[in-house]
Design a protein around this motif. Structure first.
Motif, PDB file in Angstrom:
ATOM      1  N   GLN A   1     -33.810  40.352  56.563  1.00 53.81           N
ATOM      2  CA  GLN A   1     -33.121  39.642  55.960  1.00 53.81           C
ATOM      3  C   GLN A   1     -33.977  39.400  54.268  1.00 53.81           C
ATOM      4  O   GLN A   1     -34.393  40.350  53.853  1.00 53.81           O
ATOM      5  CB  GLN A   1     -33.655  38.658  57.044  1.00 53.81           C
ATOM      6  CG  GLN A   1     -33.090  38.338  58.139  1.00 53.81           C
ATOM      7  CD  GLN A   1     -31.805  37.799  58.781  1.00 53.81           C
ATOM      8  OE1 GLN A   1     -30.771  36.915  57.402  1.00 53.81           O
ATOM      9  NE2 GLN A   1     -31.040  38.272  59.568  1.00 53.81           N
ATOM     10  N   LEU A   2     -33.068  39.092  53.676  1.00 52.94           N
ATOM     11  CA  LEU A   2     -32.895  38.876  51.996  1.00 52.94           C
ATOM     12  C   LEU A   2     -34.634  37.761  51.936  1.00 52.94           C
ATOM     13  O   LEU A   2     -35.069  37.940  51.162  1.00 52.94           O
ATOM     14  CB  LEU A   2     -32.429  38.263  51.558  1.00 52.94           C
ATOM     15  CG  LEU A   2     -32.069  38.738  50.074  1.00 52.94           C
ATOM     16  CD1 LEU A   2     -32.347  39.587  49.447  1.00 52.94           C
ATOM     17  CD2 LEU A   2     -30.983  37.303  49.136  1.00 52.94           C
ATOM     18  N   ALA A   3     -35.080  36.796  53.259  1.00 59.90           N
ATOM     19  CA  ALA A   3     -36.133  36.532  52.941  1.00 59.90           C
ATOM     20  C   ALA A   3     -37.227  37.358  53.678  1.00 59.90           C
ATOM     21  O   ALA A   3     -38.353  36.505  52.513  1.00 59.90           O
ATOM     22  CB  ALA A   3     -36.217  35.002  54.338  1.00 59.90           C
TER      23      ALA A   3
ATOM     24  N   GLY B   1     -34.303  29.759  49.866  1.00 54.48           N
ATOM     25  CA  GLY B   1     -34.640  27.729  49.173  1.00 54.48           C
ATOM     26  C   GLY B   1     -34.931  28.190  47.773  1.00 54.48           C
ATOM     27  O   GLY B   1     -36.019  27.682  46.750  1.00 54.48           O
ATOM     28  N   LEU B   2     -34.752  29.212  47.391  1.00 58.24           N
ATOM     29  CA  LEU B   2     -34.752  30.041  45.960  1.00 58.24           C
ATOM     30  C   LEU B   2     -34.105  28.790  44.966  1.00 58.24           C
ATOM     31  O   LEU B   2     -33.078  28.748  45.521  1.00 58.24           O
ATOM     32  CB  LEU B   2     -34.903  31.308  45.318  1.00 58.24           C
ATOM     33  CG  LEU B   2     -35.798  31.783  45.633  1.00 58.24           C
ATOM     34  CD1 LEU B   2     -35.773  33.271  45.611  1.00 58.24           C
ATOM     35  CD2 LEU B   2     -37.001  31.891  45.720  1.00 58.24           C
TER      36      LEU B   2
ATOM     37  N   ASP C   1     -40.666  37.274  50.884  1.00 53.16           N
ATOM     38  CA  ASP C   1     -41.422  36.834  51.172  1.00 53.16           C
ATOM     39  C   ASP C   1     -42.483  37.847  50.681  1.00 53.16           C
ATOM     40  O   ASP C   1     -43.790  37.711  50.860  1.00 53.16           O
ATOM     41  CB  ASP C   1     -41.751  36.876  53.379  1.00 53.16           C
ATOM     42  CG  ASP C   1     -41.190  35.492  53.105  1.00 53.16           C
ATOM     43  OD1 ASP C   1     -40.732  34.883  52.755  1.00 53.16           O
ATOM     44  OD2 ASP C   1     -40.452  35.838  54.960  1.00 53.16           O
ATOM     45  N   ARG C   2     -41.868  39.103  50.869  1.00 59.28           N
ATOM     46  CA  ARG C   2     -43.119  40.483  50.137  1.00 59.28           C
ATOM     47  C   ARG C   2     -43.220  40.143  48.471  1.00 59.28           C
ATOM     48  O   ARG C   2     -44.203  40.475  48.455  1.00 59.28           O
ATOM     49  CB  ARG C   2     -41.897  41.250  51.165  1.00 59.28           C
ATOM     50  CG  ARG C   2     -42.129  41.809  51.662  1.00 59.28           C
ATOM     51  CD  ARG C   2     -41.525  43.627  52.298  1.00 59.28           C
ATOM     52  NE  ARG C   2     -41.292  43.577  53.765  1.00 59.28           N
ATOM     53  CZ  ARG C   2     -42.705  44.377  53.830  1.00 59.28           C
ATOM     54  NH1 ARG C   2     -43.094  45.042  53.168  1.00 59.28           N
ATOM     55  NH2 ARG C   2     -42.553  44.809  55.368  1.00 59.28           N
TER      56      ARG C   2
ATOM     57  N   VAL D   1     -26.313  33.067  47.512  1.00 59.48           N
ATOM     58  CA  VAL D   1     -27.422  33.251  48.736  1.00 59.48           C
ATOM     59  C   VAL D   1     -28.681  33.455  48.458  1.00 59.48           C
ATOM     60  O   VAL D   1     -29.274  32.771  49.623  1.00 59.48           O
ATOM     61  CB  VAL D   1     -27.093  35.033  49.348  1.00 59.48           C
ATOM     62  CG1 VAL D   1     -27.846  35.796  50.464  1.00 59.48           C
ATOM     63  CG2 VAL D   1     -25.247  35.663  49.415  1.00 59.48           C
ATOM     64  N   LEU D   2     -29.454  33.682  47.362  1.00 60.57           N
ATOM     65  CA  LEU D   2     -30.811  32.994  47.158  1.00 60.57           C
ATOM     66  C   LEU D   2     -30.979  31.695  47.411  1.00 60.57           C
ATOM     67  O   LEU D   2     -32.321  30.676  47.446  1.00 60.57           O
ATOM     68  CB  LEU D   2     -30.841  34.054  46.208  1.00 60.57           C
ATOM     69  CG  LEU D   2     -31.557  35.725  45.865  1.00 60.57           C
ATOM     70  CD1 LEU D   2     -31.473  36.021  44.624  1.00 60.57           C
ATOM     71  CD2 LEU D   2     -32.916  36.285  46.477  1.00 60.57           C
ATOM     72  N   GLU D   3     -30.086  31.204  46.840  1.00 51.98           N
ATOM     73  CA  GLU D   3     -30.050  29.200  46.737  1.00 51.98           C
ATOM     74  C   GLU D   3     -30.571  28.785  48.015  1.00 51.98           C
ATOM     75  O   GLU D   3     -31.214  27.910  48.759  1.00 51.98           O
ATOM     76  CB  GLU D   3     -29.067  28.801  46.080  1.00 51.98           C
ATOM     77  CG  GLU D   3     -29.999  28.914  44.507  1.00 51.98           C
ATOM     78  CD  GLU D   3     -29.265  28.278  43.213  1.00 51.98           C
ATOM     79  OE1 GLU D   3     -28.350  27.345  43.966  1.00 51.98           O
ATOM     80  OE2 GLU D   3     -28.968  28.480  42.228  1.00 51.98           O
ATOM     81  N   SER D   4     -29.311  29.159  48.959  1.00 57.74           N
ATOM     82  CA  SER D   4     -29.098  29.061  49.878  1.00 57.74           C
ATOM     83  C   SER D   4     -29.577  29.583  51.392  1.00 57.74           C
ATOM     84  O   SER D   4     -30.015  28.669  52.249  1.00 57.74           O
ATOM     85  CB  SER D   4     -27.368  29.481  50.988  1.00 57.74           C
ATOM     86  OG  SER D   4     -27.033  28.657  52.093  1.00 57.74           O
ATOM     87  N   ARG D   5     -29.833  30.790  51.720  1.00 54.39           N
ATOM     88  CA  ARG D   5     -30.493  31.064  52.645  1.00 54.39           C
ATOM     89  C   ARG D   5     -31.990  31.822  52.125  1.00 54.39           C
ATOM     90  O   ARG D   5     -32.762  31.750  53.073  1.00 54.39           O
ATOM     91  CB  ARG D   5     -30.379  32.793  52.434  1.00 54.39           C
ATOM     92  CG  ARG D   5     -28.320  32.391  52.511  1.00 54.39           C
ATOM     93  CD  ARG D   5     -28.256  32.328  54.299  1.00 54.39           C
ATOM     94  NE  ARG D   5     -27.181  32.037  54.668  1.00 54.39           N
ATOM     95  CZ  ARG D   5     -26.122  31.417  54.900  1.00 54.39           C
ATOM     96  NH1 ARG D   5     -26.673  30.939  56.516  1.00 54.39           N
ATOM     97  NH2 ARG D   5     -24.826  32.031  55.310  1.00 54.39           N
TER      98      ARG D   5
END
Length: 455
Positions: A443-445, A346-347, A449-450, A340-344
């Motif tokens: 959102q996880l994004a 961009g990590l 960002d934070r 999820v971190l990679e797909s949503r």
């Protein structure tokens, strides 16, 4: 086909006779025998509709005396049991070798015996002298416990039948017990099932609190037939790493209380000591904020427990196969969260080794820990510490959404009691503490960002 035999059944007591007579031989009533001819000999032999004892029914809607729980003297043990021992209940306690099962039960038995109640401790693994040595080391030599080293269930039940029924009966362990009516060595499926059935029946008929110690297999499950766990009222697991000082008593099945309550103990020189505030155990050494460290307020039954989640990201050279190592959490859920971190978000974790650890050897199964794990991973990747004295909670979906969690307000209030002043999680958490500033994330994004933006 064999000719069916006639039989005569008493209409008053259900007694069966092979011939008619004016008076029933069982209840002495006159002219109550009536002919009952089954269709076949087979059905006559297997007909269970008559000939038994009358069962006494109790009306549920009528008031009656309820069993009174017996406190064990150990508050953490009572918490995991749901308030204490219920008379006539059967408890199965499992755990790794050397984890402290016998020590825990000996301490509880000593406190009950000192309260003036009868306690019987039967060991099939140790001699009575060995138990006395351990009791002396724990300072329990003055407890009036009746000790015995025996493995024959017939001998044990015969002895118990000749004395007043105790308040607590400890069998250590059920895998060492043997019944002479069953073929096979101690520990086999038939022996364990048969011995447990006889001991449980004695406990139910006499109102005795029975504790059976069970061995575990190499994968941690209780050894023996699965039906053993169905026969007992409570199944408890004593967990922990022998390299750590604390132990967790967890209820896996409880007919008289919550199944997710835990009791926390610390192993000391004089036995197990109760831990009133387990969060302090799992949060020790957090004076300076460090990258890759997040605090998650977990819920165990009715008790909030704050645990620390640690993450480490190691960049590898191109072409090397990265490793994923997890301690205290589900490795499959970590793989899902990394995806999820990679797909949503961009990590990129494909070229990095990921190590995740729940501090103190604590084991997490709560999906609300997703956000704390994600925060630790992002913090480790960016090499930026999370905000000091902050907690993280929330379930992460495959779409990258942060979903609500159960008992969010209770988790935040516990965090505020321990000095945490900031919380992050789903947007609709209610009932938190005024001393804690709460930031809702959709959102996880937003979390990425934070942390990376340090906002």
């Amino acid at each position: 086909m064999a000719k069916p035999k006639k039989r005569y059944v008493c209409q008053a007591c259900g007694g069966v006779s092979n011939r008619w007579q004016g008076q029933c031989p069982d209840c002495a009533e006159w002219n109550t025998l009536a002919e009952d001819t089954p269709a076949t000999v087979f059905s006559m032999k297997h007909d269970l509709s008559s000939g038994g004892r009358a069962v006494e029914f109790v009306e549920l809607d009528k008031p009656g005396a309820l069993p009174t729980r017996q406190p064990t003297g150990l508050a953490e043990f009572d918490r995991a049991l749901g308030g204490g021992l219920v008379p006539g209940s059967a408890i199965l306690l499992g755990g790794d070798p050397g984890i402290g099962k016998s020590t825990l039960l000996l301490q509880a038995a000593a406190k009950i015996a000192r309260g003036g109640h009868g306690v019987v401790y039967v060991s099939g693994e140790e001699a009575a002298g060995q138990i006395r040595m351990r009791a002396a080391r724990l300072g329990l030599s003055d407890a009036p416990i009746k000790l015995a080293a025996a493995t024959g269930v017939r001998d044990i039940l015969t002895t118990l039948g000749s004395m007043d029924a105790p308040k607590l009966l400890v069998i250590d362990s059920i895998q060492t017990m043997h019944s002479d009516t069953i073929e096979g060595a101690p520990g086999t499926v038939s022996q364990v099932r048969g011995c447990a059935f006889e001991l449980i029946r004695y406990a139910k008929e006499n109102g005795v609190g029975l504790v059976l110690v069970g061995h575990v297999t190499k994968d941690g499950s209780i050894a023996g037939p699965r039906v053993l766990e169905h026969m007992v009222d409570v199944v408890m697991s004593f967990e922990g790493e022998r390299s750590h000082q604390y132990r967790i008593l967890r209820a896996l099945k409880n007919r008289f209380g919550a199944v997710d309550e835990i009791g926390v103990f610390a192993m000391a020189g004089e036995g197990l000591e109760e831990v009133d505030n387990p969060s302090m155990l799992f949060l020790s050494g957090r004076d300076e904020p460090m990258a890759g460290s997040a605090v998650f307020p977990a819920i165990e039954g009715t008790r909030p427990v704050l645990v620390e989640i640690q993450a480490l990201i190691v960049r590898l050279q191109s072409g090397a196969t990265p490793r994923r190592a997890v301690v205290g959490w589900d490795s499959g859920r970590l793989a899902m969260l990394l995806a999820v971190l990679e797909s949503r978000c961009g990590l990129n974790f494909s070229s990095a080794e990921v190590y995740l650890n729940v501090a103190g050897g604590y084991r997490l199964s709560d999906p609300a820990a997703d956000l704390a794990v994600a925060a630790a991973l992002v913090s480790a990747m960016a090499d930026k510490p999370l905000p000091p004295r902050s907690v993280w909670l929330g379930e992460v979906s495959l779409a990258g959404e942060i979903r609500p969690v159960a008992h969010g307000g209770l988790r935040l209030r516990e965090a505020a009691k321990l000095g945490f002043d900031r919380g992050f999680g789903p947007a609709d958490v209610k009932g938190g503490s005024e001393a804690l500033i709460y930031d809702g994330l959709g959102q996880l994004a937003n979390l990425v960002d934070r942390i990376i933006g340090n906002s």
